[in-house]
Design a protein around this motif. Structure first.
Motif, PDB file in Angstrom:
ATOM      1  N   TRP A   1      45.564  34.371  44.514  1.00 38.76           N
ATOM      2  CA  TRP A   1      45.594  33.087  43.825  1.00 38.76           C
ATOM      3  C   TRP A   1      46.724  33.043  42.802  1.00 38.76           C
ATOM      4  CZ3 TRP A   1      42.461  28.922  44.840  1.00 38.76           C
ATOM      5  CH2 TRP A   1      41.398  29.168  45.725  1.00 38.76           C
TER       6      TRP A   1
ATOM      7  N   LEU B   1      38.270  34.688  40.300  1.00 42.14           N
ATOM      8  CA  LEU B   1      38.705  34.995  41.656  1.00 42.14           C
ATOM      9  C   LEU B   1      37.628  35.750  42.430  1.00 42.14           C
ATOM     10  CD1 LEU B   1      42.438  36.016  41.092  1.00 42.14           C
ATOM     11  CD2 LEU B   1      41.354  33.752  41.069  1.00 42.14           C
TER      12      LEU B   1
ATOM     13  N   LEU C   1      48.045  24.448  46.141  1.00 43.44           N
ATOM     14  CA  LEU C   1      47.553  25.284  47.242  1.00 43.44           C
ATOM     15  C   LEU C   1      48.233  24.919  48.563  1.00 43.44           C
ATOM     16  CD1 LEU C   1      43.751  25.260  46.322  1.00 43.44           C
ATOM     17  CD2 LEU C   1      45.307  27.202  46.155  1.00 43.44           C
TER      18      LEU C   1
END
Length: 281
Positions: free
Chosen positions: A156, A151, A191
């Motif tokens: 996330w 990350l 996503l």
């Protein structure tokens, strides 16, 4: 996975003769809020030793990620920071920054890194500049058993895990991560909370659901409403995942200045030439 567009990085030079592979879109804004991605990768110091001597910016954000080697950042705000392998740096330039980025003398064995430009909404373009880097902060790594997500910025979720990167608050809710996928392995990431999703492959070969493939140096603009179904070829894959929400504003760009009108560009040039950006001490 639904591919909207495929782009290919092109060779260019910037700074003091630094060799770069670049993907940029300042006209059609297909990557909005992202404007440009530069990859610097070489084991030959001649390709990058000149670095990026002092230069100005206004109206955009720079995000730098180093995988190998390092840069020293200096700016007129008084920040002097070494950005080494595995670390990131974010600069929201706002109304004006002068900075330099020079290769670290003690960083051997070449250089591999990325600088990403993000647009800023008009309402923020003249705010006070901001600087942040990951320094001694840890970068969480998420895994689904096959792929690993390192990350870099934003929030996330991957596999059954969720975490925040050390840098938050980028323009347009941008989120950036470095994903690695071993040869022959498959992975999937969702996503759909974003309106813009792109993937830049910097290592290996990625097999697509259509049966085709892409090689390193390619970017895919993806439909975020479809899960990313990723399958590595016969070599390990490395890729940057870029997500965010489009700003949807006109962009006028000239060199290091990114504004909304030509008049604002001319004002930026005048302000810089008259010394209003300050100088690196």
């Amino acid at each position: 996975m639904k591919v909207i567009q495929q782009l290919r990085a092109m060779p260019t030079r910037d700074g003091d003769g630094v060799n770069i592979m670049r993907i940029a879109d300042f006209q059609r804004l297909a990557l909005d809020p992202y404007l440009m991605l530069d990859e610097i990768r070489s084991d030959d110091a001649k390709d990058y030793i000149g670095g990026f001597p002092p230069h100005p910016h206004r109206g955009m954000e720079t995000f730098t990620y180093i995988r190998k080697g390092g840069f020293e950042h200096r700016d007129q705000l008084g920040n002097v920071r070494a950005i080494r392998a595995g670390k990131v740096q974010w600069m929201s330039t706002g109304r004006g920054v002068i900075h330099s980025e020079m290769p670290l003398a003690d960083a051997d064995n070449g250089l591999h890194g990325f600088q990403i430009w993000l647009n800023m909404p008009a309402k923020d373009k003249m705010r006070h500049p901001q600087y942040q880097d990951s320094g001694t902060s840890d970068h969480p790594t998420l895994s689904d058993g096959h792929g690993q997500l390192y990350l870099l910025a934003g929030h996330w979720q991957f596999g059954n895990e969720a975490a925040d990167a050390p840098l938050m608050g980028l323009a347009a809710d941008a989120a950036i991560a470095d994903m690695t996928l071993p040869a022959g392995k498959q992975s999937q990431i969702e996503l759909s909370q974003y309106k813009l999703v792109a993937l830049y492959l910097y290592q290996g070969q990625l097999l697509l659901p259509s049966g085709s493939h892409i090689n390193a140096g390619s970017m895919l603009l993806l439909d975020p409403q479809y899960p990313l179904q990723l399958q590595a070829g016969t070599a390990d894959c490395g890729m940057l995942l870029l997500a965010g929400n489009p700003i949807g504003e006109k962009v006028v760009q000239m060199g290091p200045f990114v504004m909304n009108t030509q008049a604002e560009i001319m004002q930026a040039i005048n302000d810089y030439q008259s010394g209003q950006f300050g100088e690196i001490v």
